[in-house]
Every structure is written in structure tokens, then in C-alpha cells.
Design an enzyme around this catalytic site. Structure first.
Site, mmCIF file in Angstrom:
data_model
loop_
_atom_site.group_PDB
_atom_site.id
_atom_site.type_symbol
_atom_site.label_atom_id
_atom_site.label_comp_id
_atom_site.label_asym_id
_atom_site.label_seq_id
_atom_site.Cartn_x
_atom_site.Cartn_y
_atom_site.Cartn_z
ATOM 1 N N ASN A 10 0.803 -1.237 0.000
ATOM 2 C CA ASN A 10 0.000 0.000 0.000
ATOM 3 C C ASN A 10 0.831 1.280 0.000
ATOM 4 O O ASN A 10 0.428 2.266 -0.607
ATOM 5 C CB ASN A 10 -1.002 -0.022 1.163
ATOM 6 C CG ASN A 10 -0.338 -0.180 2.494
ATOM 7 O OD1 ASN A 10 0.823 -0.574 2.592
ATOM 8 N ND2 ASN A 10 -1.055 0.132 3.549
ATOM 9 N N LYS A 38 12.844 -6.481 0.850
ATOM 10 C CA LYS A 38 11.998 -7.169 -0.141
ATOM 11 C C LYS A 38 10.643 -6.467 -0.203
ATOM 12 O O LYS A 38 9.857 -6.542 0.732
ATOM 13 C CB LYS A 38 11.774 -8.634 0.222
ATOM 14 C CG LYS A 38 11.056 -9.368 -0.917
ATOM 15 C CD LYS A 38 10.356 -10.624 -0.488
ATOM 16 C CE LYS A 38 8.959 -10.403 0.005
ATOM 17 N NZ LYS A 38 7.980 -9.964 -1.017
ATOM 18 N N THR A 54 0.739 -13.262 8.105
ATOM 19 C CA THR A 54 2.158 -13.252 7.719
ATOM 20 C C THR A 54 3.012 -12.884 8.926
ATOM 21 O O THR A 54 4.076 -13.468 9.149
ATOM 22 C CB THR A 54 2.399 -12.252 6.565
ATOM 23 O OG1 THR A 54 1.556 -12.607 5.479
ATOM 24 C CG2 THR A 54 3.839 -12.265 6.105
ATOM 25 N N GLU A 103 4.710 -4.595 11.978
ATOM 26 C CA GLU A 103 3.679 -3.582 11.717
ATOM 27 C C GLU A 103 2.569 -4.280 10.960
ATOM 28 O O GLU A 103 2.677 -4.505 9.752
ATOM 29 C CB GLU A 103 4.259 -2.443 10.865
ATOM 30 C CG GLU A 103 5.317 -1.614 11.565
ATOM 31 C CD GLU A 103 4.755 -0.722 12.647
ATOM 32 O OE1 GLU A 103 3.523 -0.664 12.805
ATOM 33 O OE2 GLU A 103 5.549 -0.084 13.356
ATOM 34 N N CYS A 113 -3.390 0.464 6.834
ATOM 35 C CA CYS A 113 -3.459 -0.429 7.990
ATOM 36 C C CYS A 113 -4.163 0.202 9.184
ATOM 37 O O CYS A 113 -4.874 -0.465 9.915
ATOM 38 C CB CYS A 113 -2.047 -0.836 8.387
ATOM 39 S SG CYS A 113 -0.965 0.578 8.583
ATOM 40 N N GLU A 133 7.858 2.075 14.780
ATOM 41 C CA GLU A 133 8.654 2.749 13.768
ATOM 42 C C GLU A 133 8.594 4.248 14.064
ATOM 43 O O GLU A 133 7.660 4.740 14.708
ATOM 44 C CB GLU A 133 8.106 2.444 12.365
ATOM 45 C CG GLU A 133 8.284 0.969 12.038
ATOM 46 C CD GLU A 133 8.110 0.628 10.572
ATOM 47 O OE1 GLU A 133 7.033 0.918 10.022
ATOM 48 O OE2 GLU A 133 9.046 0.046 9.993
HETATM 49 P P1 NDP Z 1 1.056 -9.675 3.391
HETATM 50 O O1 NDP Z 1 1.138 -10.062 4.809
HETATM 51 O O2 NDP Z 1 0.374 -10.571 2.443
HETATM 52 O O3 NDP Z 1 2.534 -9.455 2.811
HETATM 53 C C1 NDP Z 1 3.469 -8.574 3.403
HETATM 54 C C2 NDP Z 1 4.847 -8.911 2.886
HETATM 55 O O4 NDP Z 1 5.306 -10.134 3.446
HETATM 56 C C3 NDP Z 1 4.919 -9.096 1.380
HETATM 57 O O5 NDP Z 1 6.138 -8.572 0.908
HETATM 58 C C4 NDP Z 1 4.856 -10.601 1.247
HETATM 59 O O6 NDP Z 1 5.354 -11.072 0.028
HETATM 60 C C5 NDP Z 1 5.712 -11.025 2.425
HETATM 61 N N1 NDP Z 1 5.494 -12.382 2.894
HETATM 62 C C6 NDP Z 1 4.404 -13.172 2.727
HETATM 63 N N2 NDP Z 1 4.589 -14.370 3.352
HETATM 64 C C7 NDP Z 1 5.818 -14.323 3.928
HETATM 65 C C8 NDP Z 1 6.577 -15.235 4.730
HETATM 66 N N3 NDP Z 1 6.108 -16.437 5.066
HETATM 67 N N4 NDP Z 1 7.794 -14.853 5.153
HETATM 68 C C9 NDP Z 1 8.280 -13.626 4.856
HETATM 69 N N5 NDP Z 1 7.610 -12.727 4.097
HETATM 70 C C10 NDP Z 1 6.392 -13.058 3.647
HETATM 71 O O7 NDP Z 1 0.425 -8.217 3.385
HETATM 72 P P2 NDP Z 1 -0.058 -7.360 2.136
HETATM 73 O O8 NDP Z 1 1.087 -7.112 1.230
HETATM 74 O O9 NDP Z 1 -1.292 -7.993 1.594
HETATM 75 O O10 NDP Z 1 -0.418 -5.967 2.842
HETATM 76 C C11 NDP Z 1 -1.622 -5.732 3.468
HETATM 77 C C12 NDP Z 1 -1.494 -5.935 4.973
HETATM 78 O O11 NDP Z 1 -0.444 -5.135 5.486
HETATM 79 C C13 NDP Z 1 -2.740 -5.503 5.710
HETATM 80 O O12 NDP Z 1 -3.070 -6.435 6.699
HETATM 81 C C14 NDP Z 1 -2.319 -4.198 6.356
HETATM 82 O O13 NDP Z 1 -3.042 -3.893 7.492
HETATM 83 C C15 NDP Z 1 -0.884 -4.436 6.642
HETATM 84 N N6 NDP Z 1 -0.182 -3.170 6.767
HETATM 85 C C16 NDP Z 1 0.275 -2.789 8.007
HETATM 86 C C17 NDP Z 1 0.883 -1.555 8.183
HETATM 87 C C18 NDP Z 1 1.415 -1.136 9.516
HETATM 88 O O14 NDP Z 1 2.316 -0.296 9.558
HETATM 89 N N7 NDP Z 1 0.947 -1.648 10.622
HETATM 90 C C19 NDP Z 1 1.024 -0.614 7.065
HETATM 91 C C20 NDP Z 1 0.566 -1.141 5.804
HETATM 92 C C21 NDP Z 1 -0.045 -2.375 5.688
HETATM 93 P P3 NDP Z 1 4.396 -11.131 -1.287
HETATM 94 O O15 NDP Z 1 3.132 -10.397 -0.970
HETATM 95 O O16 NDP Z 1 5.201 -10.464 -2.317
HETATM 96 O O17 NDP Z 1 4.149 -12.568 -1.531
#
Ligand code: NDP
Length: 483
Positions: free
Chosen positions: A152, A175, A231, A249, A283, A457
Site C-alpha cells: 500500500n 523485499k 504473515t 507492523e 493499515c 517505527e
Molecule cells: P502480506 O502479509 O500478504 O505481505 C506482506 C509482505 O510479506 C509481502 O512482501 C509478502 O510477500 C511477504 N510475505 C508473505 N509471506 C511471507 C513469509 N512467510 N515470510 C516472509 N515474508 C512473507 O500483506 P499485504 O502485502 O497484503 O499488505 C496488506 C497488509 O499489510 C494488511 O493487513 C495491512 O493492514 C498491513 N499493513 C500494516 C501496516 C502497519 O504499519 N501496521 C502498514 C501497511 C499495511 P508477497 O506479498 O510479495 O508474496
């Protein structure tokens, strides 16, 4: 429209390609066009990135902090000078409207680089008097840090992690989400241009398996993830296995509480920002809007009228206020939640449908008469869907606001200052706003409690998460041995 980077990965100051890695595309969500084709990192690429980071980190940590800060400060200036190009890139990758990316993405990344640039040289230890002897502490870098980002706010997330990591003497392997791979690569080039030595900020692409491989590598001292709770559970467990430091986060279902004495126009504006900015893909969004029953009808009337005027459309047109969701999959997930809201009996006030056939656009959607047990009031939707719930008194609304596994953020609107502070004091959330919502300046620590995460953060708090303390006891007299 193309935004093809020179290669998929940026490692040791060089562009790196390994076509053996699985191919994937960056898609412009407004039209479905492919803007870039990339390859996921192979084990050899991951190894190269970690080796480059480990090699570069020791020298970097030994540099005077003011020098490290100067480089980050230069990077902040370059980011600002290129804000428009970077914003277009972010818009192509995420679909967020240029109206937003011009002010919220590279701009907040630059703020983080500037803030931690200044912070770097202020870090000191303590001296601890012990009578005849004394002790002192040193603040040391952790080593190689891994950053894993969500889709996002790709540039902001990369900067919020890289800026403190680098300022305090660490190296980073980052990554991005495979849905938004482009801006982190641009950041790598900019840091290099600003004078960052090779190997300190490396970008590797890929899906969850690449993230998982980074987290488990013994060369890694710390992991910072921005992503979903499922995740987060996996990454935190894997970091624990290696006894590594971790910042998580994660997601949320944050309450925004509007009392009967609130300035209603401001409250409506905040509720809209808290649900429709970035098409709801934030988020910390206040997706459970608790409105005091006395002002509920007036609130909904104003809200429906303003939500109906939101300009949806071509994200590259600066007049557009809301773009598409990031992907077809995310759009379908959001439409499913809307269908569930209708099926569970929530009252649709406005929106509720996809817009057009091309792109991943969903109307700004408001449900009223939402009950706490409905799925749309319990699960993170990550789309432009606001759930409005009624309440009658303060104790009741606090209990209901806290009745969730999440604890990322919360907001309160009231003109009664005692009530504002009293309520915020009782809310189980890491980040709270009073008469404001979703403002996250770099000076203020940001993060969640409960399932929404661990660590913080930004702000001074980031120091605790990118450094460790070494205690040194200094014996100043004879050793008093009883043998
Ligand atoms: P995901 O949890 O699907 O993915 C986050 C990242 O983790 C991606 O780069 C993903 O890779 C990677 N990932 C997935 N599985 C693993 C694993 N087993 N080990 C290590 N890395 C992994 O989140 P989204 O990308 O769908 O983002 C949306 C989510 O993020 C929402 O829940 C939102 O609330 C949260 N978010 C939280 C924020 C905060 O600061 N608290 C800010 C912004 C978003 P890939 O997707 O490339 O497969």
C-alpha cells in the site's frame, strides 16, 4: 505505459538479474496493463544480497555518525527533487491517485531520511557511577536487517525501515511486495547517488518464500515486517527461532469514536479520510466508526452527500480523488465483504458496487446499523468500506472498541478535552488521534498492540529497534578476590 527497471534486483550497488527466478509482472491496477516484468530472487541472488550487506555493514557502523547522516540527508533532497517522477512510478505500481502520491509517498520517505539523518549524530550511551568503579553503555548497530514491505505504501515503508537502520549503522536487505516492486529499486539508486556505500541497501524481489529465506538466514540480526497478521505470525515465529530482533507492523480494525459534541463536519471529513484515502488500503484505518446515537442521522446525511461527490477515475489525472484497489484479487475480496455486509443485514447508505469493467475500482461504500458481531465489523477489509455503529455511552463504546484482537490505532472526536484524554487512555491501541485521524508524522512513534504488532517505527522509539546496548564495567581499583 512502461516503467521497466534496469533489472529486478539492486545488490551491492549493482543491478542484478537472474532469469532463473520465477517471472512476475507489475500491473497498473487502473487498466490492467503490465508496466514492468521482473524475476523473483533465486537462492543465489538472496545469498549475494546478504553477503553484500554483511560485508558493507562493519565499515559503515565504524563511520562517524554525522557522515552517515549527511548521506541520508542528501538522499532526502534527491527524493524531494524527483518527487513527481517517483509519484508517477508509485501511482503506476499501486494505482493510488497522483493527488495522493505527490504528497504522501516519496514525500514522507524523504521526511524519514531527513529525520534519521539528524538523529544519527545525537545517539549516545550512558555513564553509570558505581562508587569506586563505573560502567558505561555503548549503542551499537545490530548488523544486517531485513525489511519486508506491504503493497500500500511501498516507498514510505522502504524509507521508514531503511532510514533508521542506515542512520544507526546497520545494512538492509529489503523485499518489497511482489505487487509493488518498483519504488524500492528507485530508492536504491537514489541512496547510491547520495553517496551510500555499495551493499548497505539492497533490494531483492519475490514472494513470501523469498521473505522467509531472508528471515531464516543466520547472517540476519533483525527483521522488520509490514504486512498482515497471518504473515506476521509466521515471520515473528521464524525470527524467534533464530533469536532475532523483530518489528511487526501488522493489520487492524481500528475504532473511530465520534461523540455527540464533536464538530460534525470535521468528524465526517476524518471518517472519510479514515476509510477512503488510498481506496481504504491503509493499515491504521478507522473502519469501525462508532457514532453517538444523538448525532447519527445528521452524521450519515452529511457523509452520504460528501461520499457521493468523491471523484473516482484515472489515477494519473490530478483531479482524481480515488483510484482502484491494488489488484483484481484485492477488489474481489472487498466486493465479497460488501456482499457479506448486505447479507448480514447492514444498511447500505452509499456505494456498494464495482465501477466499470476495466480496472479494479470499487465505489466508496458506507454501511450503517452495523452490529459488532457482523463480519464487516470484525475483519480487516482493506478497501473503501466504512462500517458505522451506534453507541449510547462512554463506557459502552470503550468496551466495544477494545473487543477485537487488533490494536493498531484509534481515534476520538469530541470537544470535551477531559473526555478525549480519558477515553484515549483506556483504548487498547498503539497509535491514537484526538480530533484528527491517520496523520503519521515521522516525529511520532507508530505501531500497534495486541495482534497488530510489536515494536515501533519512527520517532525516538526507532532507536530501540535498530540498535542494541553494550554494557561496559570499568574496574578502577584492585580486584577483590576471596581466594
Ligand atoms: P502480506 O502479509 O500478504 O505481505 C506482506 C509482505 O510479506 C509481502 O512482501 C509478502 O510477500 C511477504 N510475505 C508473505 N509471506 C511471507 C513469509 N512467510 N515470510 C516472509 N515474508 C512473507 O500483506 P499485504 O502485502 O497484503 O499488505 C496488506 C497488509 O499489510 C494488511 O493487513 C495491512 O493492514 C498491513 N499493513 C500494516 C501496516 C502497519 O504499519 N501496521 C502498514 C501497511 C499495511 P508477497 O506479498 O510479495 O508474496
Amino acid at each position: 505505459m512502461r516503467a521497466q527497471p534496469k533489472a529486478s534486483h539492486f545488490i551491492g550497488g549493482q543491478w542484478v538479474e537472474d532469469p532463473a527466478g520465477a517471472g512476475f509482472d507489475s500491473i497498473y491496477p487502473a487498466t490492467g496493463e503490465v508496466v514492468a516484468r521482473l524475476h523473483a530472487a533465486t537462492p543465489a541472488v538472496i545469498d549475494r544480497a546478504l553477503a553484500a550487506a554483511a560485508e558493507a555493514q562493519k565499515d559503515w557502523a565504524a563511520r562517524p555518525p554525522v557522515e552517515r547522516g549527511r548521506i541520508l540527508r542528501r538522499a532526502a533532497d534527491i527524493l524531494r527533487a524527483r518527487n513527481r517522477d517517483l509519484s508517477v512510478l508509485e501511482t503506476l505500481d499501486t494505482g493510488k491517485p497522483l493527488q495522493e502520491t505527490l504528497v504522501a509517498d516519496a514525500a514522507s520517505g524523504a521526511d524519514a531520511l531527513e529525520y534519521f539523518a539528524g538523529f544519527a549524530a545525537t545517539v549516545t550511551g550512558q555513564t553509570i557511577p558505581l562508587g569506586r568503579d563505573m560502567a558505561y553503555t555503548l549503542r551499537e548497530a545490530l548488523g544486517v536487517c531485513v525489511g519486508i514491505g506491504a503493497w500500500n505504501y511501498p516507498m514510505q515503508i522502504a524509507c521508514w525501515k531503511a532510514a533508521p537502520a542506515l542512520a544507526f549503522g546497520n545494512a538492509m536487505v529489503f523485499k518489497p511486495s511482489e505487487m509493488t516492486p518498483l519504488s524500492a529499486l528507485a530508492l536504491g539508486e537514489i541512496l547510491q547517488e547520495a553517496g551510500l556505500p555499495d551493499g548497505l541497501f539492497n533490494v531483492v524481489q519475490g514472494m513470501g518464500d523469498v521473505g522467509a529465506a531472508l528471515v531464516t538466514d543466520p547472517r540476519v540480526a533483525k527483521v522488520s515486517l509490514t504486512g498482515s497478521v497471518p504473515t506476521g505470525r509466521k515471520v515473528y515465529a521464524s525470527a524467534a527461532e533464530g533469536i532475532k530482533a523483530a518489528t511487526m507492523e501488522l493489520g487492524g480494525k481500528s475504532p473511530l469514536i465520534l461523540f455527540e459534541d464533536a464538530d460534525l463536519d470535521n468528524a465526517v471529513g476524518a471518517a472519510m479520510l479514515a476509510n477512503f484515502y488510498s481506496a481504504g488500503q491503509i493499515c491504521s484505518n478507522g473502519t469501525r466508526v462508532f457514532v453517538h446515537r444523538a448525532v447519527k442521522d445528521a452524521f450519515l446525511e452529511k457523509l452520504a452527500s460528501r461520499a457521493g461527490r468523491i471523484v473516482l477515475g484515472d489515477p494519473l489525472d490530478e483531479g482524481t480523488q480515488m483510484g482502484p484497489l491494488v489488484s483484481d484479487g484485492q477488489m474481489r475480496k472487498v466486493l465479497d465483504y460488501i456482499a457479506q455486509g448486505k447479507a448480514e443485514g447492514a444498511r447500505l447508505v452509499c456505494g456498494g458496487a464495482r465501477v466499470g469493467e476495466l480496472g479494479c475500482f470499487v465505489q466508496p461504500t458506507v454501511f450503517a446499523d452495523v452490529r459488532d458481531d457482523m463480519v464487516i465489523a470484525r475483519e480487516e477489509i482493506f478497501g473503501p468500506v466504512m462500517a458505522v455503529l451506534d453507541f449510547d455511552d462512554e463506557d459502552e463504546v470503550i468496551a466495544r472498541a477494545n473487543a477485537t484482537e487488533y490494536g493498531l490505532a484509534a481515534g476520538v472526536f469530541t470537544r470535551d478535552i477531559s473526555r478525549a484524554h480519558r477515553v484515549v487512555g483506556r483504548l487498547e491501541a498503539g497509535t491514537c488521534w484526538i480530533n484528527a485521524y491517520n496523520l503519521t508524522p515521522v516525529e511520532m512513534p507508530f505501531g500497534g498492540v495486541k495482534a497488530s504488532g510489536v515494536g515501533r517505527e519512527n520517532g525516538h522509539a526507532a532507536l530501540e529497534h535498530y540498535t542494541r546496548i553494550k554494557s561496559v564495567y570499568l574496574g578502577l581499583g584492585d580486584v577483590d578476590a576471596p581466594y
